[in-house]
Design an enzyme around this catalytic site. Structure first.
Site, PDB file in Angstrom:
ATOM      1  N   GLY A 102       5.074   1.241   4.604  1.00  0.00           N
ATOM      2  CA  GLY A 102       6.322   1.896   4.179  1.00  0.00           C
ATOM      3  C   GLY A 102       7.234   0.938   3.691  1.00  0.00           C
ATOM      4  N   GLY A 154       1.991   1.984  10.594  1.00  0.00           N
ATOM      5  CA  GLY A 154       2.926   3.471  10.521  1.00  0.00           C
ATOM      6  C   GLY A 154       3.433   3.847  11.686  1.00  0.00           C
ATOM      7  N   GLU A 201      -6.636   4.376   7.689  1.00  0.00           N
ATOM      8  CA  GLU A 201      -6.267   6.005   7.467  1.00  0.00           C
ATOM      9  C   GLU A 201      -7.745   6.574   6.793  1.00  0.00           C
ATOM     10  OE1 GLU A 201      -2.789   5.420   5.356  1.00  0.00           O
ATOM     11  OE2 GLU A 201      -1.746   5.051   7.167  1.00  0.00           O
ATOM     12  N   LYS A 247       0.160   4.031  -0.176  1.00  0.00           N
ATOM     13  CA  LYS A 247      -0.553   5.469   0.293  1.00  0.00           C
ATOM     14  C   LYS A 247      -0.416   6.719  -0.821  1.00  0.00           C
ATOM     15  CE  LYS A 247       0.645   3.312   4.759  1.00  0.00           C
ATOM     16  NZ  LYS A 247       0.399   3.455   6.112  1.00  0.00           N
ATOM     17  N   SER A 273       3.187  -2.173  10.222  1.00  0.00           N
ATOM     18  CA  SER A 273       4.846  -2.144  10.310  1.00  0.00           C
ATOM     19  C   SER A 273       5.252  -3.668   9.985  1.00  0.00           C
ATOM     20  CB  SER A 273       5.298  -1.805  11.839  1.00  0.00           C
ATOM     21  OG  SER A 273       4.493  -0.478  11.998  1.00  0.00           O
ATOM     22  N   HIS A 289      -9.320   0.879   4.660  1.00  0.00           N
ATOM     23  CA  HIS A 289      -7.894   1.294   5.407  1.00  0.00           C
ATOM     24  C   HIS A 289      -8.194   1.966   6.376  1.00  0.00           C
ATOM     25  CE1 HIS A 289      -3.940   2.351   6.226  1.00  0.00           C
ATOM     26  NE2 HIS A 289      -3.576   1.308   5.528  1.00  0.00           N
ATOM     27  N   GLU A 344      -5.589  -5.381  10.197  1.00  0.00           N
ATOM     28  CA  GLU A 344      -4.758  -4.413  10.684  1.00  0.00           C
ATOM     29  C   GLU A 344      -4.871  -3.592  11.672  1.00  0.00           C
ATOM     30  OE1 GLU A 344      -2.366  -3.023   6.821  1.00  0.00           O
ATOM     31  OE2 GLU A 344      -4.067  -1.968   6.772  1.00  0.00           O
ATOM     32  N   ASN A 367       0.924  -1.307   0.011  1.00  0.00           N
ATOM     33  CA  ASN A 367      -0.056  -0.040   0.008  1.00  0.00           C
ATOM     34  C   ASN A 367       0.828   1.107   0.001  1.00  0.00           C
ATOM     35  OD1 ASN A 367      -1.917   1.918   0.374  1.00  0.00           O
ATOM     36  ND2 ASN A 367      -2.238   1.691   2.494  1.00  0.00           N
TER      37      ASN A 367
HETATM   38  C1  PEP Z   1      -0.779  -0.101   5.773  1.00  0.00           C
HETATM   39  O1  PEP Z   1      -0.591   1.143   5.213  1.00  0.00           O
HETATM   40  O2  PEP Z   1      -1.584  -0.766   5.541  1.00  0.00           O
HETATM   41  C2  PEP Z   1       0.396  -0.581   6.665  1.00  0.00           C
HETATM   42  C3  PEP Z   1       0.196  -1.618   7.096  1.00  0.00           C
HETATM   43  O3  PEP Z   1       1.454   0.631   6.829  1.00  0.00           O
HETATM   44  P1  PEP Z   1       2.644   0.145   7.451  1.00  0.00           P
HETATM   45  O4  PEP Z   1       3.193  -1.143   6.993  1.00  0.00           O
HETATM   46  O5  PEP Z   1       3.658   1.406   7.318  1.00  0.00           O
HETATM   47  O6  PEP Z   1       2.606  -0.117   9.049  1.00  0.00           O
END
Ligand code: PEP
Length: 257
Positions: A239, A177, A101, A15, A217, A99, A171, A13
């Site tokens: 990330g 993040g 966010e 983003k 993460s 998601h 998640e 992802n």
């Molecule tokens: C995500 O955007 O779904 C995600 C898990 O981000 P990160 O891996 O940066 O925590």
């Protein structure tokens, strides 16, 4: 638990990162590094504006392209929104829906997540449906209730037939993040709770066949441990998906499971 019944899926992802030219280069590099690693599906979910460049760069490779959201109406006066038909015609195969966010910053609710999911599936897109608890919910011991309820609300009215095109991404919001990762045991247990909720709705066989990813993460250092868990069938990676070399290490880790 029958992990061998399920297809592992590693999805990135991006983003709000990468311009179209950067996207093109990153898809090419990811495809080059992950070529032949067919123990899992490899997906990159890119910003809308990057879709043409990403689709072009992914042609003839193992990388599939996804979007990060979709509107539930077919067309009309919805300024700034994108329909499922538009995504399909642009060559998109997958779409992330729900998601955290989107839920946190853009007012998404289980109701709109459900509408988007049904619209995407009806149009022929495959859905990566995100859900997970916030920190307070975990601290207060209600994670299982929260993820079960989200599973049931987000999939309300989705047929068993359409579930073939749904991947669930567990998640935990507190891990996205932040550098904090659920332990492999926490990820496994909560993915198992989601699978049990699926079994309640659709029966055990479908629940056992549904891919449930962990996201939060996940990176090249912790992926192998997480992916080894019986209920963790892949990863949704933010990330670390921006760096093809790191993302490839996660794809490599998924080959073993
Ligand atoms: C995500 O955007 O779904 C995600 C898990 O981000 P990160 O891996 O940066 O925590």
């Amino acid at each position: 638990m029958k992990k061998e019944l399920r297809r592992a899926v590693i999805a990135g992802n991006w983003k709000m990162n990468m311009t179209p030219s950067e996207a093109s280069a990153a898809v090419e590099k990811t495809a080059e590094l992950t070529a032949g690693k067919d123990g899992c599906d490899v997906i990159l979910c890119v910003p809308f504006i990057d879709i043409p460049a990403a689709v072009e760069a992914a042609k003839g490779t193992n990388v599939k392209i996804g979007a990060q959201n979709v509107h539930f109406e077919e067309k009309g006066a919805y300024t700034g929104e994108i329909s499922a038909k538009m995504l399909l015609e642009a060559g998109v195969e997958y779409v992330i829906i729900g998601h955290s966010e989107r839920r946190q910053y853009f007012g998404e609710t289980d109701t709109t997540v459900n509408l988007r999911t049904k619209a995407a599936l009806a149009a022929g897109l495959k859905v990566i449906l995100c859900l997970g608890e916030v920190k307070d919910e975990r601290v207060n011991g209600i994670t299982n209730e929260i993820v079960s309820m989200q599973t049931k609300l987000d999939l309300l009215g989705v047929s068993a037939e359409d579930m073939k095109n749904v991947i669930i991404a567990y998640e935990p919001v507190w891990a996205i993040g932040t550098g904090l990762t659920a332990t492999p045991e926490q990820a496994d247990e909560t993915c198992g709770v989601i699978r049990a909720a699926l079994a309640e709705i659709y029966g055990k066989e479908l629940a056992e066949a549904t891919t449930i990813q962990y996201g939060g993460s996940m990176n090249n250092a912790n992926a192998a441990e997480l992916l080894a868990k019986v209920n963790v069938d892949g990863g949704l990676i933010g990330g670390a998906s921006l760096v093809p070399e790191k993302f490839d290490e996660i794809v490599t880790a998924a080959q073993a499971d």
